[in-house]
Every structure is written in structure tokens, then in C-alpha cells.
Design an enzyme around this catalytic site. Structure first.
Site, PDB file in Angstrom:
ATOM      1  N   GLU A 124      -4.750   2.501  -4.060  1.00 18.63           N
ATOM      2  CA  GLU A 124      -3.288   2.465  -4.099  1.00 18.63           C
ATOM      3  C   GLU A 124      -2.745   1.171  -3.525  1.00 18.63           C
ATOM      4  OE1 GLU A 124      -4.553   4.870  -0.424  1.00 18.63           O
ATOM      5  OE2 GLU A 124      -5.216   4.591  -2.487  1.00 18.63           O
ATOM      6  N   ASN A 135      -2.546  13.094  -4.240  1.00 15.21           N
ATOM      7  CA  ASN A 135      -3.723  13.633  -4.944  1.00 15.21           C
ATOM      8  C   ASN A 135      -3.950  15.103  -4.603  1.00 15.21           C
ATOM      9  OD1 ASN A 135      -4.471  11.375  -6.413  1.00 15.21           O
ATOM     10  ND2 ASN A 135      -5.649  10.498  -4.729  1.00 15.21           N
ATOM     11  N   ASP A 176      -2.879   9.554 -10.657  1.00 19.76           N
ATOM     12  CA  ASP A 176      -2.903   8.455 -11.643  1.00 19.76           C
ATOM     13  C   ASP A 176      -1.503   8.197 -12.186  1.00 19.76           C
ATOM     14  OD1 ASP A 176      -5.598   8.172 -11.309  1.00 19.76           O
ATOM     15  OD2 ASP A 176      -6.150   9.256 -13.151  1.00 19.76           O
ATOM     16  N   ASP A 196       0.842  -1.193   0.000  1.00 22.59           N
ATOM     17  CA  ASP A 196       0.000   0.000   0.000  1.00 22.59           C
ATOM     18  C   ASP A 196       0.877   1.243   0.000  1.00 22.59           C
ATOM     19  OD1 ASP A 196      -2.959   0.909   0.453  1.00 22.59           O
ATOM     20  OD2 ASP A 196      -1.746   2.172   1.783  1.00 22.59           O
TER      21      ASP A 196
END
Length: 340
Positions: free
Chosen positions: A256, A221, A230, A213
Site C-alpha cells: 500500500e 483487507n 485491491d 502509505d
């Protein structure tokens, strides 16, 4: 061929001009009439045009009518042969029938109606035969066309089937792939894991399930927009995929988070693999919008040793628990082992 409209051609061969004139007048209404006074003249006429019916006298000045009939039999077999004679000997009749294979014999002096009836019957037989030949030719042509259409249609269907299979393959791959990273999606990686655990029932061996993770991904973000997020996920997928072995499988299971299925991997192997995944991400970097981006990952592995009969779902939960523990510290690895 239209039988009712077609006018058969008749070549009349006789050395008597009077006979030729009479025959021409009697036959002209029903036939297209040509005339010759000798065998040589008749052959010349036959060389110029196709003749349907040959009507020849037996006695001719240069050769016998039998000679002409035999020549026509060999060189123009589709021409019907009729012998018209007033001097019939038995041997001539036998030769006419056996050697030249005449179709009809008419005796002199003839009755006009009898001659017309004979030639009309000959004409009908000839036209019927040629009509049948045309029908057979047409049937052969239609069969060839049909066979070609079947071949073309089969080829088209094979091409369409190939294209359909190709598109189905693409759709199947799309259904099993993560659209962003191109890695196997959650459904696909879990199928791989379940198949590996099913294989262990037949051939026991260790297997490790790992979850990876991204740490502090919300900051990515926030700082670099969703497009930047992305971009980082795509980069992260590439780094992780380059870090696993050829026998391992890596997939994105959502957000993620990524999953690793490592067959034939014990605790020591899982520790090495987990640390390689962590270290490679921490060591590498990417850039977006002119800014360098670095990040770390937390890794949790659960290992089922050869003697363990723990099912996939349980191992998966323990891998998730190990990841949760790693996330408390971040940028670290936690390994849990089951079985002896």
C-alpha cells in the site's frame, strides 16, 4: 515448345499446280504444308493462320514474289522467308536480300534432298529461336514472380516486425507498470528518480522524493476481503495520481506504499504537494460491496535543494524515515530538507 515434336508449317506459293503438287509430296512428311497459286491467295492463307515458313516463287500471275516477301516481312516478321525461283537476275537477288530480307534462296530445278535440307535447317533455326524466346519469357516470368515473392515476403516481414515491436512495447510497458493500479511499478519509478538525480548533476535544481502509505490498510483487507483491498488500492492510486502535478511522477512501490518524484520542487512546494495528497485522500471515499470506505494516508517527503549533492539513495532513505515518523501519528505529513 518441344522441338522434336513440333511440325513447322510451310506455305508454298507457285502458279504451277504441278510444282505445288510435287512440293507438297516432298515436304508433307516433315512439314504441315499449305499452298497458294497467287500473292492474293497467299495473303488470304496468312490471314487465316500463323505460318512458320513461306516458300514462294519469284514469278507469280498477279504480283511479284518479291512483293509478297516484302509484305510478309512487314506484316508477319516471325515467318521465315525462302525464295524459290529459276529465273534469277542479279538485281532480283539484291532486292530479295536487301529489301525483303529473305532467309534462304533455292534455285529451280531443285534436288529434293537439297530442298529438304534447306528447309530442315530453316526449321531448326526457327524452332531454336522460338525456344530461346520461350526461355526468355519464362525467365522474365520467373523473375517477376520472384520479385513479387520478395515484395510479398518483405511486406510480411515488415508486418511481422511491426507486430513484434508492438508486442515488445506492450511487454515493456507491462514490465514497467503495476498490474493492479496501472501506475509505474517500483522499478520504473526508481528509474525515473535516478534519471532526475542524474539530470541535476548537469542542471542543478531542487527535487523532492515522497512516500505515501495507506493507514490501517490491514483493516481494509480484514473487513472487505483481499478483493476489497485491491479495489481500495486501485482507487487510492487514482486519487493520488489526480493530486500530483503534470511534472510529477507517481508509482506504486509495493503493498500500500506509493512514491512521488517531484522535479524542481523545493521545501515549500513539497509541503503543498504532500498536504494536497493527504487531504484529497481524506476527503474522498469509495465503495465496495455496497459499503462506503474511507481512509487516510501518511506522507513523508525528503527535499534536496539546489545546493545539495546528496544522492538519490540517501534522499530515498530520508523520505522513508519521514514516512515512518508520519506513521506514528497517521494522516499527517513530515518534510525533511537537505542543502541550502
Amino acid at each position: 515448345m518441344n522441338v522434336t515434336r513440333y511440325k513447322c508449317s510451310v506455305l508454298v506459293v507457285d502458279d504451277d499446280p504441278g510444282v505445288l503438287a510435287i512440293l507438297n509430296s516432298q515436304l508433307a512428311a516433315d512439314f504441315e504444308v499449305f499452298s497458294a497459286c497467287s500473292v492474293e491467295h497467299a495473303r488470304s492463307q496468312l490471314a487465316k493462320r500463323s505460318i512458320d515458313i513461306l516458300l514462294t516463287d519469284l514469278s507469280l500471275p498477279d504480283e511479284s514474289g518479291l512483293s509478297l516477301l516484302d509484305w510478309v516481312r512487314r506484316h508477319s516478321p516471325r515467318t521465315y522467308r525462302v525464295l524459290l525461283t529459276g529465273t534469277v537476275r542479279l538485281e532480283d537477288t539484291v532486292d530479295a536480300i536487301n529489301q525483303t530480307q529473305i532467309h534462304r534462296l533455292v534455285l529451280k530445278p531443285w534436288r529434293c534432298e537439297d530442298l529438304l535440307q534447306t528447309l530442315r535447317a530453316t526449321s531448326r533455326a526457327l524452332l531454336l529461336e522460338r525456344s530461346h524466346e520461350q526461355l526468355l519469357d519464362e525467365m522474365r516470368r520467373l523473375n517477376l514472380e520472384l520479385e513479387q515473392r520478395v515484395v510479398d515476403r518483405t511486406r510480411a516481414l515488415e508486418t511481422a516486425l511491426g507486430q513484434l515491436q508492438q508486442k515488445n512495447g506492450i511487454l515493456e510497458k507491462m514490465a514497467m507498470s503495476d498490474a493492479l493500479t496501472g501506475l509505474p511499478n517500483r522499478r520504473s519509478i526508481e528509474l525515473i528518480a535516478k534519471k532526475e538525480f542524474a539530470r541535476r548533476l548537469r542542471s542543478p535544481g531542487p527535487v523532492a522524493i515522497g512516500l505515501v502509505d495507506a493507514d490501517h490498510f490491514k483493516d481494509i483487507n480484514t473487513n472487505h476481503t483481499l478483493s476489497g483491498g485491491d479495489h481500495v488500492l486501485t482507487w487510492l492510486g487514482q486519487v493520488l495520481n489526480e493530486s500530483v502535478r503534470g511534472t510529477d511522477s507517481l508509482g506504486r512501490v509495493g503493498g500500500e506504499e506509493f512514491m512521488v518524484v517531484a522535479a524542481s520542487t523545493d521545501t515549500a512546494g513539497a509541503e503543498v504537494l504532500a498536504e494536497r495528497l493527504r487531504a484529497n485522500v481524506a476527503r474522498d471515499s469509495t465503495s465496495f460491496g455496497g459499503n462506503e470506505i474511507r481512509m487516510t494516508v501518511s506522507v513523508g517527503f525528503a527535499v534536496a535543494l539546489s545546493g545539495s549533492v546528496t544522492p538519490y539513495d540517501v534522499i530515498r532513505e530520508h523520505a522513508a524515515s519521514a514516512l515512518k515518523e508520519a506513521k506514528l501519528t497517521r494522516n499527517c505529513c513530515v518534510i525533511r530538507t537537505f542543502g541550502t
